[in-house]
Every structure is written in structure tokens, then in C-alpha cells.
Design a protein around this motif. Structure first.
Motif, short mmCIF file in Angstrom:
data_model
loop_
_atom_site.label_atom_id
_atom_site.label_comp_id
_atom_site.label_asym_id
_atom_site.label_seq_id
_atom_site.Cartn_x
_atom_site.Cartn_y
_atom_site.Cartn_z
N HIS A 1 0.86 -1.18 0.00
CA HIS A 1 0.00 0.00 0.00
C HIS A 1 0.90 1.23 0.00
CE1 HIS A 1 -3.17 2.81 1.39
NE2 HIS A 1 -3.99 1.96 0.80
N ARG A 2 0.35 2.37 -0.42
CA ARG A 2 1.19 3.58 -0.45
C ARG A 2 1.35 4.22 0.92
NH1 ARG A 2 -1.86 8.54 -1.10
NH2 ARG A 2 -4.10 8.14 -1.26
N SER A 3 0.47 3.91 1.87
CA SER A 3 0.58 4.47 3.22
C SER A 3 1.57 3.67 4.05
CB SER A 3 -0.78 4.48 3.92
OG SER A 3 -1.24 3.15 4.12
N VAL A 4 2.12 4.31 5.08
CA VAL A 4 3.11 3.66 5.93
C VAL A 4 2.56 3.47 7.34
CG1 VAL A 4 5.05 4.55 4.62
CG2 VAL A 4 4.16 5.87 6.54
N HIS A 5 3.19 2.56 8.06
CA HIS A 5 2.76 2.25 9.41
C HIS A 5 3.90 2.50 10.39
CE1 HIS A 5 0.86 0.08 12.75
NE2 HIS A 5 2.03 -0.50 12.94
N GLY A 6 3.62 3.26 11.45
CA GLY A 6 4.57 3.43 12.53
C GLY A 6 5.76 4.31 12.20
N LYS A 7 6.64 4.45 13.17
CA LYS A 7 7.78 5.34 13.05
C LYS A 7 8.84 4.84 12.07
CE LYS A 7 7.24 7.17 17.74
NZ LYS A 7 7.86 7.35 19.08
N LEU A 8 8.84 3.55 11.79
CA LEU A 8 9.84 3.01 10.87
C LEU A 8 9.50 3.30 9.42
CD1 LEU A 8 10.74 -0.46 12.40
CD2 LEU A 8 12.04 1.64 12.49
N GLY A 9 8.26 3.70 9.16
CA GLY A 9 7.87 4.06 7.81
C GLY A 9 7.74 2.90 6.85
N ARG A 10 7.39 1.72 7.35
CA ARG A 10 7.21 0.56 6.48
C ARG A 10 5.82 0.59 5.88
NH1 ARG A 10 8.89 -4.97 9.25
NH2 ARG A 10 8.00 -5.63 7.26
N ASN A 11 5.73 0.22 4.60
CA ASN A 11 4.46 0.24 3.90
C ASN A 11 3.48 -0.78 4.47
OD1 ASN A 11 6.50 1.24 1.61
ND2 ASN A 11 4.44 1.99 1.12
N ARG A 12 2.22 -0.35 4.55
CA ARG A 12 1.17 -1.31 4.86
C ARG A 12 1.00 -2.26 3.67
NH1 ARG A 12 -0.78 3.43 7.45
NH2 ARG A 12 -1.25 3.08 9.66
#
Length: 459
Positions: A423-434
Motif C-alpha cells: 500500500h502507499r501508506s506507511v505504518h509506525g515510526k519506521l515508515g514501512r508500507n502497509r
């Protein structure tokens, strides 16, 4: 006779032999009486993963040898390591702040002493990871305490995995004899050493002592700047990972060519940078997973023997349309996983599909923007593809959610085995893609397809 009717001491002994959390919970769900014994006495005392100091927790564990002895895995990380999901006992901990601890230095001294006491209880410990690269939230030890730590770990017969990341004080040349006496862990299977101390001439004797002891080692992760390893041979070694810490020379890297020659049975080799490394004469024929730069793969051209069946390739500086080796020199027909930093032309996509028809996992990190039809044609030419990583599809629809929805529906039709995208959005402080997870359900009126956006999986 029911298990719950057994004496507590016998039940406790039985439960102490269960390593896996899932097994403990299954046992607990069998009866209320068993649940009260398993939770939290055993369920919370198998894995300890922390990145904060928690002096009260260590004080609690030091007082309760009956609980500490059941710990199997310890991970002590830096406070700023956001990837670490903390896991530690909470239910039976009496206090997180020991009484009378107002001086931070005394608190830290007490915390380290408690930690060393606790480690002495852990007769079933299998994994120990200690990250102290910046001393942020980690344990601050003297050289003597580090030697005590290694001496205690050496007495634990089940220890298999060891990760040390930081600047050990006990590796000074003057303390080599003491280090040699303290470190005795021949049963290690997985060893990771990080920190500039392992690359200094003063520590070369200690490093040799460690590696020559590892007669059963299967996985080694070590700085590429490490010196004095040319004469090391570990018959059981199957995975080698070399990483750059600060800087090195071509001469320093070349020593690893000799190391590779001494380990013909390697199955995993990860090296960055690998600018002066070449395929050794033995051909590393058993190699399955490889992460290198272009020159290493180019050395296949003149090699007498080459890997027979690569399954995973991470190659950041490679163009398939101009630099691919002939199949006789590099057979990628069995390749399952491929990571590329960029793709710059449609011809490269055609070359990837022709060279790697069995791909199930593909990550293209960046590159030229292509139209959606180009990606649909390319991905559908990989019949076994299950996971496609990267932002390529999103770029092709200009990050438009509605157009992406239609793109996913088209991908499902043309790629029957596809089950996950980025997905284009990221999760959490590490910035990993959903992740976009495609779900197929067989119902009475036929096959139903839907998808969900989920957070990325962490270790």
C-alpha cells in the motif's frame, strides 16, 4: 488421573519443559486449574524483549529464580529501536522501582548486578541478544562484568543464538587471556558480532578464538572490516552475512575471497559492498540465496563452477536487458525471490520474465514510471507470482485510490496466485508500507474476492 490433580511441583516441572507460547496456552485452556498455573507463571516467562531500563524488573527477576529459570530468549535493545516490540512480565512484578534508588549511577550498578544474577538462573536460555552500540537504555558494564557475562553464558548448555552489538571493553589485548578463559561456547549455531571493536587489530586474537570454537556454527554475521579470518574454516557454516560499518580497503575485502574458498557449502551469502569479491574456485555450487553487487555476478563468466540453483537474488546494480549472463553461467530458472533497486526500461521487464519464470516474490524498489497496462502484462507473465513489493502500481495510477482499486481487480483476474501488494501508506515510526492482502473465499454462489489493508508484519 487429571493433570490438574498432580502436585504443583510436578506440574511446574512438566510446564518448564514447554518452550513454545502456543503449547503453554493450549495446556492452559484444557482446564481452569491448569490455567491458573500456566498464566502468568509460565506464559510471561519465556521471552524477554525490552528497550527500556526497567531496573525494578531486573530486581524482581533476581529475587525470583523460580520464574527466571524458565526464560528461553532475551533481547536487550537500544531505547530508540522502534522495531522492538517490548515483551516482559507484568503480572507478578512487585515493583518497577527498587526502594532507595535515587542515584542514577547506583541504580545502574544495581541493575547490572541483578542482570548478572538473573543470567545465572537461566539454565534453559537459548537466545541472547545485547545491543549496546550507544549505551542508550542498554546495560553499562565494566570489562570485568563483561567477562563474567561470557563466563555465565558459557555455562548454559542450550545457548544457540548470540548477538553482540557494541564496543566490548574486555577485548583489549591485555585481557585476551582472561577472555579466552571466559568464552567457551562451542555449541553456538547463530552468531552476530557488531561494533568497531571486532575490526581492530587488538581484538583479532579474540575473534579468532571465538570463530575457531564455533565448530557447529550455521550462521555468521560479521563486519566486512574484520581482520585475521583467512585461516578460519567452519565446516557447518551455511549462512554468511558481511556488512560495512565505517570504511574498508579493497585489500581488506579480498581476504574474504580466501574465506569463501574455505566454505564451499555456503547456501546464503549476503555482502555489501562486494566490489572486490569474486566467485571462488569451488563455485559455491550449493548457494541458494545471494545478495551482492554486479562484479560478483560478473565473475561467474570465467568461473569453472557456478551455483547450480539460485532461489533468491538481491542485486541492486543490475540490468537484466544488458547485463544478464548466459544460462550456462547463471541459471535463474529456479529463482523464487528477486529484489531490484530500479528498472529503467520495458525491455528489462521482458528480460526478467524470460530469465526468471518461477518467481513467487518480486520487489522493484523504484524506477521509470510505466503505464498500468505495462505492469499488468509483465506481472501476468509470471504465473507463480504471489507477492509484489514496491510503488510501481501506485505510480502508474498517480496514487489515486479509486484507480488503484480497479487496478487490483484487474491484477486479480490476470494473476491468479497474487495475494499481496504494497500500500502507499506507511505504518509506525519506521515508515514501512502497509500491505494490501487479497482474500479469496469460495462460497455457494462462486468465488468471492476482496482485499484488506493491513499493517506490515514485524519480527
Amino acid at each position: 488421573m487429571y493433570f490438574s490433580k498432580l502436585p504443583l511441583e510436578i506440574l511446574d516441572t512438566i510446564l518448564s519443559d514447554l518452550d513454545e507460547y502456543a503449547d503453554l496456552i493450549a495446556f492452559a485452556l484444557a482446564a481452569k486449574g491448569l490455567y491458573r498455573i500456566v498464566v502468568p507463571r509460565h506464559s510471561e516467562y519465556r521471552v524477554l524483549r525490552i528497550r527500556h531500563r526497567f531496573p525494578g524488573l531486573w530486581a524482581h527477576l533476581a529475587r525470583r529464580a523460580d520464574l527466571s529459570r524458565n526464560l528461553r530468549e532475551i533481547y536487550i535493545s537500544q531505547k530508540n529501536d522502534q522495531a522492538t516490540l517490548e515483551r516482559h512480565p507484568t503480572t507478578l512484578v512487585s515493583s518497577y522501582l527498587p526502594d532507595g534508588m535515587t542515584d542514577p549511577w547506583k541504580e545502574e550498578e544495581g541493575r547490572v548486578q541483578n542482570f548478572l544474577v538473573v543470567l545465572g538462573y537461566m539454565e534453559r536460555l537459548k537466545t541472547f541478544q545485547w545491543d549496546f552500540r550507544h549505551d542508550v537504555g542498554s546495560l553499562y558494564m565494566t570489562a570485568e562484568q563483561e567477562l563474567q557475562l561470557f563466563g555465565t553464558l558459557s555455562k548454559i548448555s542450550l545457548i544457540e543464538t548470540l548477538v553482540l552489538a557494541g564496543e566490548l571493553r574486555c577485548l583489549a589485548l591485555a585481557k585476551f587471556h582472561q577472555f579466552q578463559l571466559a568464552w567457551d561456547m562451542p555449541k553456538l549455531l547463530d552468531l552476530t558480532l557488531m561494533g568497531s571493536v571486532w575490526t581492530s587489530p587488538a581484538a583479532s586474537l579474540s575473534l579468532k578464538h571465538v570463530l575457531k570454537q564455533c565448530v557447529r556454527l550455521k550462521r555468521l554475521q560479521i563486519p566486512i572490516e574484520a581482520i585475521g579470518i583467512c585461516d578460519i574454516a567452519i565446516p557447518t557454516l551455511r549462512q554468511l552475512s558481511l556488512f560495512l560499518q565505517s570504511g574498508t580497503t579493497s585489500a581488506s575485502i579480498k581476504q574474504w575471497n580466501v574465506f569463501l574458498e574455505n566454505h564451499p557449502l555456503l547456501e546464503d551469502f549476503w555482502c555489501n559492498p562486494s566490489s572486490t569479491l569474486v566467485l571462488p574456485r569451488n563455485g559455491l555450487t550449493k548457494l541458494k540465496r545471494l545478495s551482492i553487487e554486479r562484479n560478483f555476478l560478473d565473475s561467474f563468466r570465467n568461473a569453472e563452477r557456478v551455483p547450480e540453483a539460485l532461489e533468491c537474488l538481491q542485486y541492486t546494480s543490475f540490468r537484466f536487458d544488458t547485463g544478464l549472463l548466459p544460462p550456462s553461467r547463471c541459471n535463474l530458472g529456479n529463482l523464487k525471490k528477486l529484489y531490484l533497486l530500479t528498472v529503467k526500461a520495458e525491455e528489462e521487464l521482458h528480460a526478467i520474465a524470460a530469465s526468471c519464470p518461477a518467481l513467487t516474490w518480486l520487489h522493484i524498489n523504484g524506477g521509470v514510471k510505466f503505464g498500468l497496462d505495462v505492469w499488468l502484462d509483465f506481472l501476468s507473465s509470471l504465473p507463480d507470482l504471489e507477492i509484489f513489493r514496491g510503488s510501481a502500481i501506485w505510480k502508474s495510477v498517480n496514487d489515486d485510490n479509486e484507480r488503484m482499486h480497479m487496478a487490483i481487480m484487474k491484477l486479480v483476474q490476470r494473476c491468479p496466485n497474487l495475494r499481496e501488494l504494497d500500500h502507499r501508506s506507511v505504518h509506525g515510526k519506521l515508515g514501512r508500507n502497509r500491505n494490501i492482502v487479497i482474500i479469496k473465499e469460495q462460497m455457494a454462489n462462486g468465488l468471492h474476492v476482496r482485499y484488506e489493508v493491513r499493517r506490515p508484519r514485524f519480527r
